[in-house]
Design a protein around this motif. Structure first.
Motif, short mmCIF file in Angstrom:
data_model
loop_
_atom_site.label_atom_id
_atom_site.label_comp_id
_atom_site.label_asym_id
_atom_site.label_seq_id
_atom_site.Cartn_x
_atom_site.Cartn_y
_atom_site.Cartn_z
N GLU A 80 0.77 -1.10 0.01
CA GLU A 80 -0.02 0.03 -0.05
C GLU A 80 0.84 1.35 -0.08
OE1 GLU A 80 -3.78 0.54 1.12
OE2 GLU A 80 -3.43 -0.56 -0.65
N ARG A 81 1.95 1.27 0.96
CA ARG A 81 2.65 2.52 1.14
C ARG A 81 3.82 2.11 1.97
NH1 ARG A 81 3.49 6.83 -2.00
NH2 ARG A 81 3.69 8.69 -0.74
N ALA B 24 20.75 3.61 -6.86
CA ALA B 24 20.26 2.17 -6.40
C ALA B 24 18.92 2.34 -5.53
CB ALA B 24 21.33 1.44 -5.25
N TYR B 25 18.84 3.61 -4.81
CA TYR B 25 17.77 3.83 -3.70
C TYR B 25 16.67 5.00 -4.19
CZ TYR B 25 21.15 1.12 -1.08
OH TYR B 25 22.02 0.47 -0.67
N LEU B 26 17.14 5.86 -5.19
CA LEU B 26 16.23 6.98 -5.63
C LEU B 26 16.63 7.26 -7.12
CD1 LEU B 26 14.29 9.25 -5.03
CD2 LEU B 26 16.17 10.63 -4.22
N VAL C 97 9.23 1.58 -6.12
CA VAL C 97 9.50 0.78 -7.25
C VAL C 97 9.57 -0.69 -6.92
CG1 VAL C 97 10.68 0.20 -9.22
CG2 VAL C 97 10.32 2.57 -8.58
N ASP C 98 10.26 -1.09 -5.75
CA ASP C 98 10.68 -2.36 -4.99
C ASP C 98 10.98 -2.34 -3.84
OD1 ASP C 98 13.27 -1.59 -5.18
OD2 ASP C 98 13.52 -2.66 -7.15
N GLN D 266 11.21 5.97 -6.65
CA GLN D 266 11.22 6.99 -7.85
C GLN D 266 10.43 8.06 -7.72
OE1 GLN D 266 9.73 5.93 -12.09
NE2 GLN D 266 11.74 6.25 -12.44
N PHE D 267 10.81 9.22 -7.86
CA PHE D 267 10.13 10.41 -7.92
C PHE D 267 9.47 10.68 -8.96
CE2 PHE D 267 9.07 15.06 -8.11
CZ PHE D 267 8.51 15.32 -7.18
N ARG D 268 8.10 10.87 -9.08
CA ARG D 268 7.42 10.89 -10.33
C ARG D 268 6.34 11.90 -10.16
NH1 ARG D 268 5.35 4.51 -10.97
NH2 ARG D 268 7.48 3.54 -11.21
N THR D 269 6.08 12.45 -11.36
CA THR D 269 4.82 13.55 -11.47
C THR D 269 3.53 12.77 -12.48
OG1 THR D 269 5.79 14.76 -13.56
CG2 THR D 269 6.19 15.54 -11.03
#
Length: 359
Positions: free
Chosen positions: A65-66, A142-144, A191-192, A197-200
């Motif tokens: 979920e989060r 590897a983390y962001l 992502v895993d 991943q920072f997304r818009t």
């Protein structure tokens, strides 16, 4: 009732233990903001596991979920001698609060013109990732990672934010995009087990379930028995119907570009509401006029609809961030599921969603 478990992980994503026994779990998700978590555990739980910034991954029916960062631990002994441990966390967007725009006024990082969604990504990249000029501020790929530019938002001009908190900046830029006619949402997505991943996203952070053309339309309203409460507000206080944008020149020789909303301007005898903006830094008169048009859009009256949706269908018919259709006062409002709150106890699950529509 859905099945829940929480996986406690190291900051790098390595799993430490699965938490399946708890007396109460509460968590929230909020679009363009930071959600919270609180979980009550038996007092016998291994205290050595509770280290700040370890991940608490919440799973519902096997779906993540989060992700929440561990930010607080409370040890409680009750009057009857029972002991419990309460963990509190903040969702992955909380990471955005940990940096400022660490660049001086006037720098290319602290004063930008770009598509709004691309600018939001640039701010995060320049303070967390590969574009940070101080390598000590960079979080390893590897983390962001940062999603590539999509250029779906409106153009934002000369946005300045030196030394301001990154979360505050990206929230302000998202609101500026909404004011420019295109809502933009952002998220630090898991992502895993280790990578964020920072997304818009444009228009909504989830799926479109609106009536009649959305995927599996979801209908909300008193007639459907799923709208718990609703508020509808028309707000004309900060309206602008005529905008002057001052470009080059001085005094009577100044080039002033103007624009207006004829429909609203002629609504009543008193509906001319004027605003002045300084557009002297724009490269051309056309750009100054574009600024004026953008300000006119920002000056539209606000129509706001808010509602609360019962949790039936959560995760199967609709989800956090989805767009759904609410019917209220003889009108359809295509709302975002802006926030979701979940409370789980041994024999009960309560889900409440908050709907938002802004015109």
């Amino acid at each position: 009732m859905a099945e829940y478990h929480i996986t406690l992980r190291e900051d790098n994503g390595t799993a430490l233990t699965d938490i399946k026994t708890f007396s109460r779990l509460y968590y929230s998700r909020v679009a363009n903001a930071v959600g919270t978590l609180e979980i009550s555990l038996p007092g016998t739980f291994d205290r050595s596991l509770f280290v700040p910034d370890r991940r608490l991954d919440v799973y519902r029916n096997g779906r993540r979920e989060r992700v929440y960062f561990l930010r607080g631990v409370l040890y409680v002994t009750e009057e009857n001698g029972n002991r419990r441990t309460v963990l509190t966390g903040r969702c992955s967007n909380y990471l955005l609060t940990s940096r400022i725009v660490a660049y001086p006024a006037g720098s290319i990082q602290a004063k930008q013109t770009d598509f709004g969604d691309d600018m939001i990504k640039a701010v995060v990249n320049q303070n967390f990732s590969t574009s940070a000029t101080d390598s000590a501020r960079q979080i390893a790929a590897a983390y962001l990672t940062i999603e590539g530019d999509t250029s779906l938002g409106p153009t934002l001009t000369n946005q300045t934010f030196p030394r301001e908190n990154v979360l505050k900046v990206v929230q302000q830029l998202a609101e500026a995009c909404r004011g420019g006619g295109t809502p933009i949402y952002f998220d630090l997505y898991a992502v895993d087990d280790s990578l964020f991943q920072f997304r818009t996203m444009k228009s909504q952070p989830g799926m479109d379930h609106t009536y009649p053309n959305g995927i599996g339309p979801v209908l909300i309203g008193p007639d459907y028995g799923n709208l718990v409460e609703a508020t509808l507000k028309y707000d004309y206080d900060d309206e602008a119907t005529y905008v002057y944008a001052g470009w080059k020149g001085e005094g009577a020789d100044r080039n002033v570009q103007t624009t207006s909303d004829t429909t609203r301007l002629n609504r009543s005898l008193f509906s001319r509401r004027e605003v002045w903006i300084d557009a002297s830094q724009e490269p051309s008169a056309t750009a100054a006029l574009d600024r004026a048009k953008g300000r006119l859009v920002e000056g539209r009256p606000n129509l706001r609809f808010f509602g609360r949706l019962q949790g039936d269908g959560y995760g199967s018919q609709w989800d956090f961030g989805d767009k759904v259709s609410a019917f209220y006062e003889d009108r359809q409002y295509d709302c975002i599921v802006k926030a979701v709150e979940v409370t789980v106890e041994p024999k009960s699950e309560k889900i409440m969603a908050h709907l938002e529509y802004i015109e």
